[in-house]
Enzyme design. Structure first.
Site, PDB file in Angstrom:
ATOM      1  N   GLU A 106       0.850  -1.197   0.000  1.00  0.00           N
ATOM      2  CA  GLU A 106       0.000   0.000   0.000  1.00  0.00           C
ATOM      3  C   GLU A 106       0.882   1.243   0.000  1.00  0.00           C
ATOM      4  O   GLU A 106       1.981   1.230   0.554  1.00  0.00           O
ATOM      5  CB  GLU A 106      -0.889   0.020   1.261  1.00  0.00           C
ATOM      6  CG  GLU A 106      -2.234  -0.658   1.088  1.00  0.00           C
ATOM      7  CD  GLU A 106      -3.232   0.214   0.320  1.00  0.00           C
ATOM      8  OE1 GLU A 106      -2.815   1.135  -0.402  1.00  0.00           O
ATOM      9  OE2 GLU A 106      -4.433  -0.046   0.450  1.00  0.00           O
ATOM     10  N   ASP A 107       0.386   2.327  -0.590  1.00  0.00           N
ATOM     11  CA  ASP A 107       1.135   3.583  -0.543  1.00  0.00           C
ATOM     12  C   ASP A 107       0.998   4.248   0.829  1.00  0.00           C
ATOM     13  O   ASP A 107       1.967   4.722   1.397  1.00  0.00           O
ATOM     14  CB  ASP A 107       0.701   4.538  -1.664  1.00  0.00           C
ATOM     15  CG  ASP A 107      -0.813   4.737  -1.710  1.00  0.00           C
ATOM     16  OD1 ASP A 107      -1.546   3.903  -1.132  1.00  0.00           O
ATOM     17  OD2 ASP A 107      -1.266   5.723  -2.310  1.00  0.00           O
ATOM     18  N   ASP A 110      -4.081   4.930   6.707  1.00  0.00           N
ATOM     19  CA  ASP A 110      -4.609   5.980   7.574  1.00  0.00           C
ATOM     20  C   ASP A 110      -5.396   5.340   8.709  1.00  0.00           C
ATOM     21  O   ASP A 110      -4.868   5.048   9.760  1.00  0.00           O
ATOM     22  CB  ASP A 110      -5.559   6.847   6.730  1.00  0.00           C
ATOM     23  CG  ASP A 110      -5.135   8.280   6.723  1.00  0.00           C
ATOM     24  OD1 ASP A 110      -4.538   8.717   7.722  1.00  0.00           O
ATOM     25  OD2 ASP A 110      -5.393   8.970   5.733  1.00  0.00           O
TER      26      ASP A 110
HETATM   27  C1  PRP Z   1      -5.569   5.279   0.008  1.00  0.00           C
HETATM   28  C2  PRP Z   1      -4.545   4.171   0.154  1.00  0.00           C
HETATM   29  C3  PRP Z   1      -5.317   3.082   0.840  1.00  0.00           C
HETATM   30  C4  PRP Z   1      -6.327   3.839   1.668  1.00  0.00           C
HETATM   31  C5  PRP Z   1      -5.885   3.867   3.085  1.00  0.00           C
HETATM   32  O1  PRP Z   1      -6.317   5.081  -1.144  1.00  0.00           O
HETATM   33  O2  PRP Z   1      -4.033   3.750  -1.090  1.00  0.00           O
HETATM   34  O3  PRP Z   1      -5.940   2.213  -0.084  1.00  0.00           O
HETATM   35  O4  PRP Z   1      -6.405   5.182   1.163  1.00  0.00           O
HETATM   36  O5  PRP Z   1      -6.816   4.562   3.886  1.00  0.00           O
HETATM   37  P1  PRP Z   1      -7.393   3.928   5.216  1.00  0.00           P
HETATM   38  O6  PRP Z   1      -6.245   3.353   6.005  1.00  0.00           O
HETATM   39  O7  PRP Z   1      -8.041   5.112   5.913  1.00  0.00           O
HETATM   40  O8  PRP Z   1      -8.404   2.875   4.855  1.00  0.00           O
HETATM   41  P2  PRP Z   1      -7.272   6.207  -1.762  1.00  0.00           P
HETATM   42  O9  PRP Z   1      -8.650   6.057  -1.228  1.00  0.00           O
HETATM   43  O10 PRP Z   1      -6.652   7.548  -1.578  1.00  0.00           O
HETATM   44  O11 PRP Z   1      -7.358   5.790  -3.296  1.00  0.00           O
HETATM   45  P3  PRP Z   1      -6.212   5.892  -4.419  1.00  0.00           P
HETATM   46  O12 PRP Z   1      -5.169   4.837  -4.076  1.00  0.00           O
HETATM   47  O13 PRP Z   1      -6.916   5.589  -5.700  1.00  0.00           O
HETATM   48  O14 PRP Z   1      -5.645   7.281  -4.354  1.00  0.00           O
END
Ligand code: PRP
Length: 183
Positions: A106-107, A110
């Protein structure tokens, strides 16, 4: 985006938080550790679209062992705290995982809700082992505990853009991470 906003788009973002060199150095360290831990194992690296694209590409190419890779895509039901953890798969895996070693990449993490859901989903594929690797671990808003085997950087509660992270689909393609304070 019109021509004016296109030429000034970088003026909208704040100071650089992690330079390209800092990111690549840490990615190299993670890749070395992963290569050591999975040497001789049948490894499948799994990314969650879309923000993970650049981190995953750099990580895979810095690794010194062979690995298959695949992607999942998800959508969320709603923006509130009650619904943001309700996640639906919009693209499932193509690679079989049974009896193989799966590494979720994962990038950013949160609340932990997305990673928790994905790990639970991946377990249904019965991999031999399942671990998670994240570039940016933002713990302040964590709702659910997730076990992270590899963490690039623990970060404070900043809104960051670049290196896959966006603000309304902008800035993902920057090679560095910058602070961003949306209005
Ligand atoms: C980001 C990231 C995770 C998620 C983490 O994706 O890549 O998948 O948020 O958040 P959390 O721990 O609160 O669940 P995002 O929704 O920004 O989508 P993207 O990767 O398409 O930018």
């Amino acid at each position: 985006m019109n021509n004016t906003s296109f030429s000034t788009w970088l003026e909208e973002i704040g100071p650089i938080y992690l330079t390209e060199a800092q990111i690549q150095e840490r990615v190299g360290q993670l890749a070395a550790q992963i290569s050591q831990d999975y040497a001789g194992k049948d490894l499948v690296v799994i990314g969650v679209l879309r923000g993970v694209l650049f981190f995953m590409a750099d990580l895979l190419r810095a690794m010194t062992i062979p690995a298959a890779f695949d992607f999942l895509a998800i959508s969320r039901y709603g923006p509130t705290e009650q619904t943001q953890g309700v996640v639906r798969l919009t693209k499932d895996l193509n690679e079989p995982l049974r009896g193989r070693h799966a590494l979720l990449v994962e990038d950013i993490i949160d609340t932990g809700l997305t990673t928790h859901f994905i790990l639970r989903t991946l377990r249904l594929h019965e991999p031999e082992s399942l671990k998670a690797c994240v570039l940016l671990n933002r713990t302040q808003r964590r709702i659910i505990d997730v076990n992270l085997a590899y963490v690039g950087f623990d970060i404070p509660d900043y809104y960051l853009v670049g290196y896959g992270l966006d603000f309304r689909e902008r800035y993902r393609t920057l090679p560095y991470l910058a602070k961003f304070e949306p209005d």
